[in-house]
Design an enzyme around this catalytic site. Structure first.
Site, short mmCIF file in Angstrom:
data_model
loop_
_atom_site.label_atom_id
_atom_site.label_comp_id
_atom_site.label_asym_id
_atom_site.label_seq_id
_atom_site.Cartn_x
_atom_site.Cartn_y
_atom_site.Cartn_z
N GLY A 138 0.83 -1.22 0.00
CA GLY A 138 0.00 0.00 0.00
C GLY A 138 0.86 1.25 0.00
O GLY A 138 2.08 1.20 0.17
N ARG A 179 3.98 14.15 -7.25
CA ARG A 179 4.02 13.46 -8.54
C ARG A 179 2.63 13.38 -9.16
O ARG A 179 1.61 13.47 -8.47
CB ARG A 179 4.70 12.10 -8.45
CG ARG A 179 4.31 11.25 -7.30
CD ARG A 179 5.12 9.96 -7.32
NE ARG A 179 4.46 8.97 -6.50
CZ ARG A 179 4.94 7.77 -6.27
NH1 ARG A 179 6.07 7.39 -6.81
NH2 ARG A 179 4.29 6.92 -5.50
N ARG A 192 3.93 5.93 1.95
CA ARG A 192 4.37 7.32 2.10
C ARG A 192 3.89 8.18 0.94
O ARG A 192 4.51 9.20 0.61
CB ARG A 192 5.88 7.40 2.22
CG ARG A 192 6.62 6.70 1.10
CD ARG A 192 8.08 7.00 1.22
NE ARG A 192 8.85 6.19 0.31
CZ ARG A 192 10.12 6.38 0.06
NH1 ARG A 192 10.74 7.37 0.67
NH2 ARG A 192 10.78 5.61 -0.76
N ASP A 230 4.62 -4.29 -7.45
CA ASP A 230 3.97 -3.10 -6.90
C ASP A 230 4.57 -1.82 -7.49
O ASP A 230 4.08 -0.73 -7.19
CB ASP A 230 4.06 -3.08 -5.37
CG ASP A 230 5.49 -3.20 -4.87
OD1 ASP A 230 6.14 -4.21 -5.18
OD2 ASP A 230 5.96 -2.27 -4.19
N ARG A 248 -1.29 0.13 -9.85
CA ARG A 248 -0.17 -0.78 -10.14
C ARG A 248 -0.68 -2.19 -10.37
O ARG A 248 -1.81 -2.52 -9.96
CB ARG A 248 0.76 -0.81 -8.90
CG ARG A 248 1.30 0.55 -8.54
CD ARG A 248 1.37 0.74 -7.02
NE ARG A 248 1.64 2.14 -6.69
CZ ARG A 248 2.86 2.63 -6.48
NH1 ARG A 248 3.89 1.82 -6.49
NH2 ARG A 248 3.03 3.91 -6.25
N ASP A 263 7.92 4.81 -9.80
CA ASP A 263 8.72 4.57 -8.59
C ASP A 263 10.21 4.64 -8.86
O ASP A 263 10.88 3.66 -9.12
CB ASP A 263 8.37 3.23 -7.93
CG ASP A 263 7.37 3.44 -6.82
OD1 ASP A 263 6.76 4.52 -6.78
OD2 ASP A 263 7.20 2.54 -5.98
P1 AMP Z 1 9.41 0.80 -2.76
O1 AMP Z 1 10.53 -0.18 -2.62
O2 AMP Z 1 9.86 2.24 -2.67
O3 AMP Z 1 8.58 0.55 -3.95
O4 AMP Z 1 8.46 0.60 -1.47
C1 AMP Z 1 7.85 -0.61 -1.16
C2 AMP Z 1 6.75 -0.39 -0.16
O5 AMP Z 1 7.27 0.19 1.04
C3 AMP Z 1 5.65 0.53 -0.62
O6 AMP Z 1 4.44 0.06 -0.12
C4 AMP Z 1 6.02 1.86 -0.01
O7 AMP Z 1 4.92 2.69 0.20
C5 AMP Z 1 6.62 1.43 1.32
N1 AMP Z 1 7.61 2.37 1.83
C6 AMP Z 1 8.84 2.64 1.33
N2 AMP Z 1 9.47 3.55 2.08
C7 AMP Z 1 8.63 3.90 3.08
C8 AMP Z 1 8.69 4.80 4.18
N3 AMP Z 1 9.77 5.55 4.42
N4 AMP Z 1 7.62 4.87 5.00
C9 AMP Z 1 6.53 4.11 4.79
N5 AMP Z 1 6.41 3.25 3.79
C10 AMP Z 1 7.44 3.14 2.93
MG MG Z 2 7.03 1.26 -4.67
#
Ligand code: AMP
Ligand code: MG
Length: 502
Positions: free
Chosen positions: A106, A187, A109, A264, A194, A274
């Site tokens: 989900g 953004r 952030r 995702d 997704r 992303d």
């Molecule tokens: P990503 O690898 O950036 O695609 O992130 C994978 C998942 O982790 C997604 O659901 C993001 O929303 C969540 N996520 C990444 N960084 C953070 C953060 N600093 N705080 C909360 N959720 C995060």
């Molecule tokens: Mg992501």
């Protein structure tokens, strides 16, 4: 035709607040309701300031021309004030990460403010959401600059991508490997849905919600899937397969390495989505792994086309309850096997200055890529020099050969390139060169360029972010005052480590 073609029949319901610099908000994805999104209040950041803004995109969204000097907008786009009349939401999705089912993820952030001009506006880094798990909901200035610049660099290259409107910053500390400061990227995309959204409802056995989601995506973005005779969900899978194939083909031809192709992070609209540990190749090395956290090399540059196919299978699996017949899903997915090579061949033909792809270009391309990889030739510089040389292929211009150690092999390849152009009637024509210069960019967002912008921004000098943005928005132009940014990467570029930590 634009890749994300909105349905002309879709009429958003505006929630007008004409005095605000951003008026006319509509709810988009959030109209699907509480099974799909959770409402939230972003966590304010102290004393925000502007880091970078995208005037052209602001204009497209219909913002007041003075939006970048508006305190209301600064507050809104930092998450310190609510959109006029709107609701802030985070959406739920799941997904496969590094080839393994990761369960519910989900928007941890990302906070959606709703839609402006048919585009969803999301704040990334505006604080925790109900899906933050153990994360802090924040983004650091470093990664926000990379996302802002790369979104617009991809757009400048003509590659489908989510866009970036601005970055705001705050001196509030955010802890990663070390103490950094917070930033929020705004953004923009027609939709941030997704593959993982579909996987979520399918895996958790919510077929009614799965159907609502698929119908929403089809009605808004893929209305042609309702053509008579089509099974709409098979048609959707086929259409997403086609867009994904074309997107990845474009990545491969500019040397873009995404770095985290988890399901995702795959857009249902075939947009590059992303921006984390991405990298544009300096030297051409197909085995390059840009994500320091990717110890197995799952997302190495040369694997991207296959990973995209694997991810499409996850989408196909998720859509099965709606498709019914497994054979139909497989047939839709199998189109990738011809669409991807065709898309790649078309893009490579354009890079080489041919009007269209032809079987007789295959050996030329294979020999070239082998040579570039063997010698780790700078990918962007090679293509740009070749594009200039193509204006007069009889000229003994050594600039192309200079990037090779084996000048003889390079010379032989150039002779073959010239011969093929002569056979097609284009040898040494200015028109070929002009076409190539519009296809092979002079500038790419190399890691070290991003790093220069980040280092200056940490000292509160945001001028390099803004200048890089201007150059990368039109990477095919010469920009003579920024010649240095078109040069080889310095030695220190090799020591930049980019991981998932952002
Ligand atoms: P990503 O690898 O950036 O695609 O992130 C994978 C998942 O982790 C997604 O659901 C993001 O929303 C969540 N996520 C990444 N960084 C953070 C953060 N600093 N705080 C909360 N959720 C995060
Ligand atoms: Mg992501």
């Amino acid at each position: 035709m634009p890749l994300a073609t909105p349905n002309p029949d879709f009429v958003p319901t505006p929630t007008a607040a004409p005095s605000h610099p951003a008026a006319g908000w509509a709810q988009g994805y959030a109209t699907l309701g509480e099974d799909f999104v959770a409402t939230l209040t972003p966590s304010p950041l102290p004393a925000p300031y502007w880091v970078a803004g995208n005037r052209a995109l602001g204009q497209q969204l219909g913002l007041d021309p003075q939006w970048q000097s508006s305190d209301d907008m600064l507050a809104l786009l930092t998450g310190n004030a609510a959109p006029p009349g709107g609701e802030q939401t985070a959406s739920v999705y799941s997904g496969h990460q590094f080839g393994v089912w990761a369960g519910q993820l989900g928007d941890g952030r990302a906070c959606s403010l709703g839609e402006l001009g048919g585009q969803e506006i999301q704040l990334k880094g505006a604080g925790p959401t109900p899906f933050s798990r153990r994360g802090d909901g924040r983004a650091v200035l470093r990664s926000s600059i990379r996302e802002f610049l790369c979104s617009e660099a991809m757009h400048g290259l003509g590659i489908p991508t989510t866009r970036a409107l601005c970055i705001t910053g705050s001196d509030a500390p955010v802890w990663r490997e070390e103490r950094e400061t917070a930033a929020v990227v705004t953004r923009v995309a027609p939709s941030f849905v997704r593959f993982g959204h579909f996987e979520h409802f399918s895996h958790h056995q919510h077929p009614a919600q799965l159907k609502v989601l698929a119908d929403y995506v089809i009605d808004r973005f893929y209305p042609a899937c309702r053509s008579p005779g089509d099974q709409p969900y098979v048609a959707l899978l086929t259409a997403v397969t086609a867009r994904t194939a074309d997107m990845v083909a474009q990545w491969q031809t500019v040397g873009f390495c995404h770095g985290v192709m988890n399901t995702d992070n795959m857009s249902i609209l075939g947009l590059t989505l992303d921006y984390g540990p991405f990298q544009f190749l300096d030297a051409y090395d197909p085995t390059h792994i840009c994500n320091h956290s990717d110890s197995q090399g799952r997302y190495a540059f040369y694997k991207q086309p296959n990973v995209a196919y694997w991810n499409l299978f996850c989408l196909g699996q998720a859509l099965l309850p709606l498709i019914g017949e497994q054979e139909e899903a497989i047939a839709a997915l199998e189109t990738y096997k011809s669409l991807y090579p065709a898309a790649l061949a078309a893009r490579m033909a354009a890079k080489l200055g041919f009007a269209s792809a032809h079987e007789n270009q295959r050996a030329l391309i294979e020999t070239l890529l082998k040579l570039l990889a063997q010698e780790k030739v700078d990918f962007t510089i090679f293509w740009r020099r070749l594009s200039h040389w193509a204006a007069d292929m009889d000229l003994a211009d050594t600039r192309v050969q200079d990037v090779f150690v084996d000048r003889e092999a390079a010379g032989q390849w150039l002779a073959d390139f010239r011969t093929l152009h002569r056979q097609t009637g284009h040898g040494g024509s200015g028109a070929v060169s002009v076409r190539m210069l519009r296809t092979n960019p002079k500038f790419a967002l190399r890691n070290h360029l991003g790093e220069l912008a980040i280092r200056a921004a940490k000292e509160k000098d945001f001028s390099i972010v803004q200048q890089l943005h201007a150059v990368l928005a039109d990477p095919f132009a010469e920009h003579p005052t920024h010649e240095a940014w078109a040069g080889f990467a310095p030695d220190w570029a090799g020591s930049i480590e980019i991981s998932c930590s952002s």
